[in-house]
Design a protein around this motif. Structure first.
Motif, PDB file in Angstrom:
ATOM      1  N   VAL A 163       0.838  -1.194   0.000  1.00  0.00           N
ATOM      2  CA  VAL A 163       0.000   0.000   0.000  1.00  0.00           C
ATOM      3  C   VAL A 163       0.877   1.249   0.000  1.00  0.00           C
ATOM      4  CG1 VAL A 163      -1.908  -1.148   1.209  1.00  0.00           C
ATOM      5  CG2 VAL A 163      -0.109   0.003   2.532  1.00  0.00           C
ATOM      6  N   SER A 164       0.225   2.393  -0.127  1.00  0.00           N
ATOM      7  CA  SER A 164       0.911   3.687  -0.050  1.00  0.00           C
ATOM      8  C   SER A 164      -0.040   4.696   0.578  1.00  0.00           C
ATOM      9  CB  SER A 164       1.343   4.151  -1.447  1.00  0.00           C
ATOM     10  OG  SER A 164       0.209   4.269  -2.294  1.00  0.00           O
ATOM     11  N   GLU A 165       0.485   5.842   0.977  1.00  0.00           N
ATOM     12  CA  GLU A 165      -0.366   6.871   1.581  1.00  0.00           C
ATOM     13  C   GLU A 165      -1.449   7.308   0.603  1.00  0.00           C
ATOM     14  OE1 GLU A 165       1.856  10.124   3.113  1.00  0.00           O
ATOM     15  OE2 GLU A 165       2.674   8.993   4.811  1.00  0.00           O
ATOM     16  N   GLY A 166      -2.660   7.438   1.131  1.00  0.00           N
ATOM     17  CA  GLY A 166      -3.799   7.823   0.306  1.00  0.00           C
ATOM     18  C   GLY A 166      -4.572   6.645  -0.250  1.00  0.00           C
ATOM     19  N   ALA A 167      -3.985   5.460  -0.167  1.00  0.00           N
ATOM     20  CA  ALA A 167      -4.637   4.269  -0.711  1.00  0.00           C
ATOM     21  C   ALA A 167      -5.743   3.782   0.222  1.00  0.00           C
ATOM     22  CB  ALA A 167      -3.616   3.165  -0.920  1.00  0.00           C
ATOM     23  N   HIS A 168      -6.748   3.145  -0.346  1.00  0.00           N
ATOM     24  CA  HIS A 168      -7.821   2.543   0.439  1.00  0.00           C
ATOM     25  C   HIS A 168      -7.412   1.118   0.814  1.00  0.00           C
ATOM     26  CE1 HIS A 168     -11.071   5.567   0.084  1.00  0.00           C
ATOM     27  NE2 HIS A 168     -10.408   5.908  -1.014  1.00  0.00           N
ATOM     28  N   ILE A 169      -7.737   0.745   2.008  1.00  0.00           N
ATOM     29  CA  ILE A 169      -7.456  -0.618   2.458  1.00  0.00           C
ATOM     30  C   ILE A 169      -8.770  -1.314   2.779  1.00  0.00           C
ATOM     31  CG2 ILE A 169      -5.172  -0.079   3.357  1.00  0.00           C
ATOM     32  CD1 ILE A 169      -6.422  -0.008   6.162  1.00  0.00           C
ATOM     33  N   MET A 170      -8.733  -2.641   2.717  1.00  0.00           N
ATOM     34  CA  MET A 170      -9.918  -3.435   3.007  1.00  0.00           C
ATOM     35  C   MET A 170      -9.578  -4.481   4.051  1.00  0.00           C
ATOM     36  SD  MET A 170     -11.365  -4.021  -0.868  1.00  0.00           S
ATOM     37  CE  MET A 170     -12.780  -4.946  -0.254  1.00  0.00           C
ATOM     38  N   ASP A 171     -10.564  -4.819   4.824  1.00  0.00           N
ATOM     39  CA  ASP A 171     -10.392  -5.810   5.868  1.00  0.00           C
ATOM     40  C   ASP A 171      -9.812  -7.099   5.283  1.00  0.00           C
ATOM     41  OD1 ASP A 171     -10.542  -7.299   8.171  1.00  0.00           O
ATOM     42  OD2 ASP A 171     -12.718  -7.572   8.114  1.00  0.00           O
ATOM     43  N   GLY A 172      -8.687  -7.540   5.846  1.00  0.00           N
ATOM     44  CA  GLY A 172      -8.053  -8.789   5.419  1.00  0.00           C
ATOM     45  C   GLY A 172      -6.996  -8.636   4.352  1.00  0.00           C
ATOM     46  N   LYS A 173      -6.926  -7.479   3.700  1.00  0.00           N
ATOM     47  CA  LYS A 173      -5.930  -7.277   2.651  1.00  0.00           C
ATOM     48  C   LYS A 173      -4.580  -6.910   3.276  1.00  0.00           C
ATOM     49  CE  LYS A 173      -8.682  -7.974  -0.824  1.00  0.00           C
ATOM     50  NZ  LYS A 173      -8.503  -9.149  -1.703  1.00  0.00           N
ATOM     51  N   PRO A 174      -3.455  -7.369   2.659  1.00  0.00           N
ATOM     52  CA  PRO A 174      -2.140  -7.121   3.263  1.00  0.00           C
ATOM     53  C   PRO A 174      -1.708  -5.659   3.158  1.00  0.00           C
ATOM     54  CG  PRO A 174      -1.902  -8.219   1.148  1.00  0.00           C
ATOM     55  CD  PRO A 174      -3.364  -8.199   1.446  1.00  0.00           C
ATOM     56  N   ILE A 175      -1.018  -5.212   4.199  1.00  0.00           N
ATOM     57  CA  ILE A 175      -0.380  -3.889   4.189  1.00  0.00           C
ATOM     58  C   ILE A 175       1.100  -4.050   3.860  1.00  0.00           C
ATOM     59  CG2 ILE A 175       0.205  -1.857   5.567  1.00  0.00           C
ATOM     60  CD1 ILE A 175      -2.333  -2.382   7.191  1.00  0.00           C
TER      61      ILE A 175
END
Length: 590
Positions: free
Chosen positions: A225-237
């Motif tokens: 991921v990167s700053e500003g990106a959307h994350i979802m439950d269970g997805k890797p960071i």
């Protein structure tokens, strides 16, 4: 009755007289007709474009020049065969060996490999709720992360309702403790607890962003991921690995699989520590074959407490005592093999009494020691060239025979024409060819201009060694500029002039391709072609300087690649720091 007898006698005398008068003329006519047939079979070619072959005289369809008759060969050579003079054989020190059966025993086999993180000691840091990353505190690969460390601040509007529910149930905790506990558990599942929840409860105000903390420790090997990106439950960071142990993965070709087994000892070396050897053993052999590369992975687990091994580092593995007792195998010295793309070729001497050769494509097995196993293409007792292979290949190219770079035959510019004595290689009436044992004589001005191109080439090589793609592109531009300044009018001989035109075109194409890409991998692919054609030019025309022709067998996905250098010391432009010393000197051009 006497009258008829007289008529018959006169007829007989006439026939006899006719035979004496015209019998010889008839034979002469037959001979003449035979000569006419021979003349009819004459082939015609162009001195500028020898690939043109026509059954009758006329103009060359490429350049318009008058076609000239092709000199017939009286040697009875097959279409793909060619002959070298005794003088050329001696000057080039061409040596041959007989192919024989032999058991491969008590030898070592080398494998090319790469260090990767130990997947058994790797972990993923996932997101536990949906949101958007406002701040990311872990941004670099190789960064060390510890459990409990703050890793990101997440804007999470979806948690507003849950916080309001928490505030409400907190006020009812005395009368409805289970309801309050259920809401708390909901936040625990989202990995939000402790001081952040206490702040919400005490203030009675909801938060729009939360700090999330790592629940894994290790070195960051992937960031998803990167700053500003959307994350979802269970997805890797990100992904972390414990690098106290690492894997060395080696590629094993399909035909080598039977040579290896789990538990074998292996000695591992790397250019990062050239004077050290690391011991290990085969831990795993992948049961699934990669259908694209026709290889399987062989894995070695290495202790890495001193952190000497870095993921991505190239290594070489050596396994001693490899043996093949199942059957007799053909083996040949590695010096006999020429590589181009996916093809491996050798030159076979077809006549035991004369220096007649032909190229043959072969399929190789494992390289064990200094020999290759031969799976297809050669037979026991074949005689192959084992020293001077490049010289023989150049002769094949010049004569338009099948060769390393020209599997279908037909004359092409080779860069070796000035060094090889050959027979029956040129059309009749050709004023001059490259059939001498000396370099083509050109003016000092031409050599000086070509040397300026070579100087740019060396700078380009150095930029690729340093993995500086920006400089590589700029130097290519300078090379192209100096290439345009090479005055081909200084080459007065037609065939020599045509030879340079072919080489110049290929050099220009390769250098332009390097200029037009910023990807170091693509630049190195085009550099391989540039090196081949510039080597041709320097061999034919010379630059009044010694040049080392070097080769790395692992470049271009183990297909091998050549380059030129002013120094004998190997500095590999195809790998840079990863394998800077990989390679060897194959030829000295003087």
């Amino acid at each position: 009755m006497k009258k008829y007898i007289m008529y018959i006698g006169v007829l007989a005398v006439g026939l006899l007289l006719g035979w004496f008068l015209f019998g010889g003329a008839s034979q002469s006519e037959v001979a003449h007709n035979h000569d006419t047939v021979t003349e009819t079979n004459q082939m015609w070619t162009c001195s500028m474009h020898p690939q043109i072959m026509q059954p009758e005289a006329g103009d060359c369809p490429i350049c318009g020049m008058d076609l000239i008759p092709v000199e017939s060969s009286a040697d009875g050579l097959a279409p793909d065969q060619f002959k070298l003079t005794k003088n050329a054989m001696a000057l080039a020190n061409i040596q041959t060996s007989i192919v024989g059966n032999g058991k491969v025993t008590d030898n070592a086999i080398k494998l090319a490999g790469k260090i990767v993180a130990n997947e058994d000691n790797s972990a993923i840091q996932p997101a536990h709720f949906d949101g958007r990353i406002e701040k990311l505190y872990v941004k670099s690969l190789g960064e060390k992360v510890t459990k409990g460390q703050a890793i990101a601040q997440i804007y999470a509007a979806n948690l507003v309702a849950a916080q309001q529910e928490l505030i409400t149930t907190y006020s009812l905790r005395e009368s409805q403790p289970q309801l309050y506990k259920a809401v708390q558990n909901k936040f625990k599942n989202w990995k939000i607890h402790g001081a952040q929840l206490d702040e919400v409860i005490k203030s009675g105000n909801v938060k729009t962003s939360f700090t999330i903390y790592s629940h894994v420790s290790g070195v960051v090997t992937e960031i998803a991921v990167s700053e500003g990106a959307h994350i979802m439950d269970g997805k890797p960071i990100f992904k972390v690995s414990d690098l106290s142990t690492v894997w060395a993965n080696f590629d094993v070709y399909e035909n080598q699989i039977s040579l290896f087994k789990k538990g074998q000892d292996i000695a591992i070396t790397t250019n990062a520590y050239p004077n050290q050897e690391f011991k290990g053993n085969v831990n795993f052999i992948d049961p699934i074959l990669d259908t694209k590369t026709r290889t399987v992975k062989l894995r070695v687990v290495l202790t890495n407490k001193e952190k000497k091994f870095k993921p991505g580092m190239f290594v070489e593995g050596k396994i001693e005592g490899i043996s093949s007792t199942e059957k007799q195998v053909l083996s040949i010295p590695s010096t006999a093999v020429l590589w181009t793309g996916e093809r491996a070729v050798v030159y076979v001497k077809t006549n035991p009494e004369e220096a007649i050769f032909e190229m043959r494509e072969i399929k190789l097995g494992a390289k064990i020691g200094e020999n290759y196993q031969v799976l297809e293409g050669l037979n026991k007792d074949d005689v192959i060239v084992t020293n001077g292979t490049f010289t023989v290949d150049a002769a094949a190219q010049l004569q338009g025979k099948k060769s390393m770079m020209n599997k279908d035959g037909g004359k092409i510019a080779t860069g070796h024409e000035g060094h090889i004595g050959m027979e029956n290689s040129t059309p009749a009436n050709n004023k001059k060819s490259f059939n001498s044992n000396k370099r083509v004589q050109v003016s000092n001005d031409f050599q000086y201009q070509l040397k300026k191109v070579f100087n740019d080439y060396i700078n380009l090589k150095d930029a690729l060694v340093q993995e500086n793609s920006k400089d590589a592109a700029q130097i290519s531009k300078a090379l192209l500029n100096n290439l345009t300044k090479v005055d081909m009018k200084l080459l007065t001989d037609t065939e020599v002039h045509n030879h340079w035109m072919n080489i110049e075109k290929e050099i220009k194409t390769a250098a332009t391709s390097i200029l037009n890409t910023s990807e170091i991998t693509n630049q190195r692919n085009h550099f391989k072609q540039l090196s081949a054609h510039l080597a041709n030019a320097i061999e034919v025309f010379g630059i009044n300087e010694k040049v080392f022709h070097q080769f790395c067998p692992m470049a271009d996905n183990n297909k091998g690649a050549y380059w030129l250098s002013r120094d004998k010391k190997v500095l590999n432009p195809y790998f840079g720091d990863a394998m800077i010393a990989c390679g060897e000197v194959k030829q000295l051009i003087e």
